[in-house]
Design a protein around this motif. Structure first.
Motif, PDB file in Angstrom:
ATOM      1  N   ALA A 176       0.827  -1.205   0.000  1.00  0.00           N
ATOM      2  CA  ALA A 176       0.000   0.000   0.000  1.00  0.00           C
ATOM      3  C   ALA A 176       0.859   1.252   0.000  1.00  0.00           C
ATOM      4  CB  ALA A 176      -0.933  -0.007   1.208  1.00  0.00           C
ATOM      5  N   MET A 177       1.945   1.255   0.783  1.00  0.00           N
ATOM      6  CA  MET A 177       2.807   2.427   0.817  1.00  0.00           C
ATOM      7  C   MET A 177       3.568   2.593  -0.490  1.00  0.00           C
ATOM      8  SD  MET A 177       1.860   3.692   3.517  1.00  0.00           S
ATOM      9  CE  MET A 177       2.853   5.148   3.268  1.00  0.00           C
ATOM     10  N   ARG A 178       3.967   1.485  -1.092  1.00  0.00           N
ATOM     11  CA  ARG A 178       4.623   1.574  -2.399  1.00  0.00           C
ATOM     12  C   ARG A 178       3.668   2.187  -3.426  1.00  0.00           C
ATOM     13  NH1 ARG A 178       5.506  -3.573  -3.344  1.00  0.00           N
ATOM     14  NH2 ARG A 178       7.531  -3.609  -2.290  1.00  0.00           N
ATOM     15  N   ALA A 179       2.394   1.763  -3.381  1.00  0.00           N
ATOM     16  CA  ALA A 179       1.402   2.296  -4.314  1.00  0.00           C
ATOM     17  C   ALA A 179       1.141   3.781  -4.079  1.00  0.00           C
ATOM     18  CB  ALA A 179       0.096   1.512  -4.187  1.00  0.00           C
ATOM     19  N   MET A 180       1.403   4.252  -2.848  1.00  0.00           N
ATOM     20  CA  MET A 180       1.206   5.673  -2.539  1.00  0.00           C
ATOM     21  C   MET A 180       2.438   6.503  -2.862  1.00  0.00           C
ATOM     22  SD  MET A 180      -1.116   6.134   0.889  1.00  0.00           S
ATOM     23  CE  MET A 180      -1.158   4.568   1.726  1.00  0.00           C
ATOM     24  N   GLY A 181       3.463   5.887  -3.445  1.00  0.00           N
ATOM     25  CA  GLY A 181       4.620   6.640  -3.877  1.00  0.00           C
ATOM     26  C   GLY A 181       5.773   6.678  -2.892  1.00  0.00           C
ATOM     27  N   VAL A 182       5.776   5.780  -1.904  1.00  0.00           N
ATOM     28  CA  VAL A 182       6.875   5.709  -0.937  1.00  0.00           C
ATOM     29  C   VAL A 182       7.880   4.656  -1.410  1.00  0.00           C
ATOM     30  CG1 VAL A 182       7.497   5.199   1.462  1.00  0.00           C
ATOM     31  CG2 VAL A 182       5.372   6.432   0.953  1.00  0.00           C
ATOM     32  N   ASP A 183       9.148   4.988  -1.357  1.00  0.00           N
ATOM     33  CA  ASP A 183      10.196   4.034  -1.729  1.00  0.00           C
ATOM     34  C   ASP A 183      10.340   2.999  -0.609  1.00  0.00           C
ATOM     35  OD1 ASP A 183      12.401   2.614  -2.526  1.00  0.00           O
ATOM     36  OD2 ASP A 183      13.787   4.318  -2.507  1.00  0.00           O
ATOM     37  N   THR A 184       9.888   1.781  -0.857  1.00  0.00           N
ATOM     38  CA  THR A 184       9.896   0.743   0.180  1.00  0.00           C
ATOM     39  C   THR A 184      10.998  -0.297  -0.043  1.00  0.00           C
ATOM     40  OG1 THR A 184       8.297  -0.597  -1.058  1.00  0.00           O
ATOM     41  CG2 THR A 184       7.406   1.019   0.516  1.00  0.00           C
ATOM     42  N   ALA A 185      11.984   0.023  -0.875  1.00  0.00           N
ATOM     43  CA  ALA A 185      13.012  -0.963  -1.231  1.00  0.00           C
ATOM     44  C   ALA A 185      13.743  -1.507  -0.003  1.00  0.00           C
ATOM     45  CB  ALA A 185      14.017  -0.340  -2.200  1.00  0.00           C
ATOM     46  N   ARG A 186      13.927  -0.663   1.020  1.00  0.00           N
ATOM     47  CA  ARG A 186      14.650  -1.104   2.212  1.00  0.00           C
ATOM     48  C   ARG A 186      13.729  -1.427   3.377  1.00  0.00           C
ATOM     49  NH1 ARG A 186      19.687   2.967   3.036  1.00  0.00           N
ATOM     50  NH2 ARG A 186      19.188   4.160   1.188  1.00  0.00           N
ATOM     51  N   ASP A 187      12.442  -1.317   3.167  1.00  0.00           N
ATOM     52  CA  ASP A 187      11.476  -1.584   4.235  1.00  0.00           C
ATOM     53  C   ASP A 187      11.257  -3.091   4.386  1.00  0.00           C
ATOM     54  OD1 ASP A 187      11.353   1.125   4.131  1.00  0.00           O
ATOM     55  OD2 ASP A 187       9.253   1.257   3.515  1.00  0.00           O
ATOM     56  N   THR A 188      11.041  -3.524   5.602  1.00  0.00           N
ATOM     57  CA  THR A 188      10.898  -4.950   5.880  1.00  0.00           C
ATOM     58  C   THR A 188       9.510  -5.269   6.432  1.00  0.00           C
ATOM     59  OG1 THR A 188      11.861  -4.624   8.083  1.00  0.00           O
ATOM     60  CG2 THR A 188      13.355  -5.277   6.296  1.00  0.00           C
ATOM     61  N   VAL A 189       9.167  -6.555   6.386  1.00  0.00           N
ATOM     62  CA  VAL A 189       7.884  -7.045   6.896  1.00  0.00           C
ATOM     63  C   VAL A 189       8.159  -8.069   7.989  1.00  0.00           C
ATOM     64  CG1 VAL A 189       5.781  -8.338   6.336  1.00  0.00           C
ATOM     65  CG2 VAL A 189       6.693  -6.653   4.709  1.00  0.00           C
ATOM     66  N   HIS A 190       7.500  -7.913   9.130  1.00  0.00           N
ATOM     67  CA  HIS A 190       7.629  -8.831  10.258  1.00  0.00           C
ATOM     68  C   HIS A 190       6.246  -9.059  10.851  1.00  0.00           C
ATOM     69  CE1 HIS A 190      12.030  -8.280  10.273  1.00  0.00           C
ATOM     70  NE2 HIS A 190      11.763  -7.011  10.006  1.00  0.00           N
ATOM     71  N   PRO A 191       6.071 -10.086  11.674  1.00  0.00           N
ATOM     72  CA  PRO A 191       4.774 -10.280  12.333  1.00  0.00           C
ATOM     73  C   PRO A 191       4.435  -9.090  13.235  1.00  0.00           C
ATOM     74  CG  PRO A 191       6.138 -12.251  12.512  1.00  0.00           C
ATOM     75  CD  PRO A 191       7.022 -11.165  11.983  1.00  0.00           C
ATOM     76  N   ASP A 192       3.171  -8.966  13.573  1.00  0.00           N
ATOM     77  CA  ASP A 192       2.735  -7.904  14.478  1.00  0.00           C
ATOM     78  C   ASP A 192       3.520  -7.973  15.782  1.00  0.00           C
ATOM     79  OD1 ASP A 192       0.824  -6.784  16.741  1.00  0.00           O
ATOM     80  OD2 ASP A 192       0.106  -5.961  14.851  1.00  0.00           O
ATOM     81  N   LEU A 193       3.829  -6.804  16.349  1.00  0.00           N
ATOM     82  CA  LEU A 193       4.623  -6.733  17.566  1.00  0.00           C
ATOM     83  C   LEU A 193       4.012  -7.525  18.724  1.00  0.00           C
ATOM     84  CD1 LEU A 193       5.579  -2.946  17.469  1.00  0.00           C
ATOM     85  CD2 LEU A 193       7.123  -4.891  17.131  1.00  0.00           C
ATOM     86  N   ALA A 194       2.699  -7.685  18.726  1.00  0.00           N
ATOM     87  CA  ALA A 194       2.039  -8.400  19.823  1.00  0.00           C
ATOM     88  C   ALA A 194       2.498  -9.854  19.916  1.00  0.00           C
ATOM     89  CB  ALA A 194       0.529  -8.337  19.665  1.00  0.00           C
TER      90      ALA A 194
END
Length: 405
Positions: A176-194
């Protein structure tokens, strides 16, 4: 050495158990890996945050009536003045810290009703102040979603761009953030903090069918559903009530769960419609309380995102009344993607069919959840290691954050 000053920011202490659970997870990480850090908060409920977590906290908004509808000239003027004052209050708070962390939460989404001049504006002020004063702002394990409202989308996009670090709780958030024009090349995905919080002891059910936890929500649709919000609420409440009634007719004890103070009227409406001693209400003040409730149940059917997380983390077979892509992504990550039902169009008969199918495969699903939970803990260890590297570059990285026993 001068202790590092860490600020935490968000709608914390405001009655939402999920938000406070994300804060609890980050505080656990800081106390384990950076015990020297001095932590303070800028948040919605400062008194509650200080009382529960023992850290100093500042009120997020100068205007105490920020979330009340303003109709009179004086109230409207106070809101406008508050927006100006908050520019300087936020900047001053950010400047007092070396690092600011936004712990989880759906801060980059509008899946529930949201005005651009509310929290999106506050988040933008935070990230802009961080960039201005050289204080890194980290959006850690946050949720994001496509946003239709242009002012809200612009504020969210610029907040993300100005942040020094970003990670997401699921892949659709990063998309979603990539589609909004944010460069997510270095962004990571992890499980929810909970998923980093302690897990209560559990034991597989034995004997006759036991309790079903039903997590309810004051659900009126999302930001783009305002025109039919009442219709969505009535359909959700009617379908959920009929489902509870069917469970009671089968002799099943039902335990109603909430996740926010605003859910109380939904509980009251269900209790009024289903007058039975088999229906009780859980008193929960934290995600730990919610996990204990779900761990003691045979099965969980829930709407709120963090109700789902608590049930899945407890290893209890769960059916999601899904209101956003984040719920579907969570269920899929945990191996229960087939057990989702749309919250906007609750069909009690179809929901009951899915529920029975879920219970039929209960033992198998419990094994799946045990495996997925083990993987989630390791992935969050990686998240916290990356966070230390990004925000505390002089720190000894040999420690490993682990889920509390």
């Amino acid at each position: 050495m001068t202790p590092v000053r860490v600020g935490v920011f968000g709608l914390l202490g405001s009655g939402n158990l999920g938000n406070d659970g994300s804060l609890e997870a980050v505080l656990g990480y800081l106390r384990t890996e950076h015990p020297e850090a001095v932590v303070g908060a800028l948040c919605g409920g400062p008194e509650a945050v200080t009382a529960r977590f023992g850290i100093p906290a500042t009120r997020l908004h100068w205007n105490r009536g920020e979330y009340r509808t303003a109709s009179r000239a004086g109230a409207i003027a106070a809101k406008g003045l508050g927006k100006l004052v908050d520019v300087f209050r936020t900047a001053a708070w950010v400047r007092r810290h070396d690092v600011v962390i936004v712990p989880g939460m759906g801060v980059l989404e509008a899946t529930l009703p949201l005005r651009p001049w509310g929290f999106p504006y506050s988040l933008f002020l935070l990230c802009a102040s961080g960039r201005l004063f050289g204080t890194p702002v980290a959006l850690v394990g946050v949720g994001a979603a496509p946003i239709g409202n242009r002012p809200t989308r612009a504020l969210v996009r610029w907040s993300a761009r100005l942040a020094a670090y970003r990670s997401y709780r699921d892949a659709p958030s990063r998309d979603a953030m990539r589609a909004m024009g944010v460069d997510t090349a270095r962004d990571t995905v992890h499980p929810d903090l909970a998923f980093a919080l302690p897990t209560p002891p559990t034991s597989p059910p034995s004997g006759p069918p036991g309790t079903v936890c039903v997590g309810v929500m004051d659900f009126h649709g999302g930001n783009d559903d305002r025109a039919r919000a009442d219709e969505i609420y009535r359909r959700y409440l009617d379908g959920t009530t009929r489902f509870v009634h069917a469970l009671v007719a089968d002799g099943r004890p039902v335990r109603l769960l909430t996740g926010d103070e605003c859910d109380a009227p939904v509980v009251a409406a269900i209790l009024d419609a289903v007058d039975s001693p088999l229906v009780t209400v859980a008193e929960t003040a934290s995600l730990a309380d919610l996990m204990k409730e779900t761990a003691a149940a045979d099965t969980v059917v829930a709407t709120r995102y963090h109700n789902l997380i608590c049930a899945l983390k407890a290893g209890t077979p769960t059916l999601a009344l899904s209101y956003a892509a984040k719920s579907d992504a969570l269920m899929d990550r945990m191996g229960l993607g087939a057990y989702c039902h749309p919250a906007r169009e609750v069909d009690a008969d179809r929901l009951l069919e899915q529920f029975r199918e879920l219970e039929k495969h209960s033992a198998e699903l419990r094994r799946t959840l045990a495996e997925r939970n083990e993987a989630a803990v390791q992935q969050l260890n990686d998240q916290f290691t990356a966070l230390t590297t990004a925000l505390f570059p002089t720190h000894d990285h040999t420690h490993v954050h682990r889920e509390a026993p």
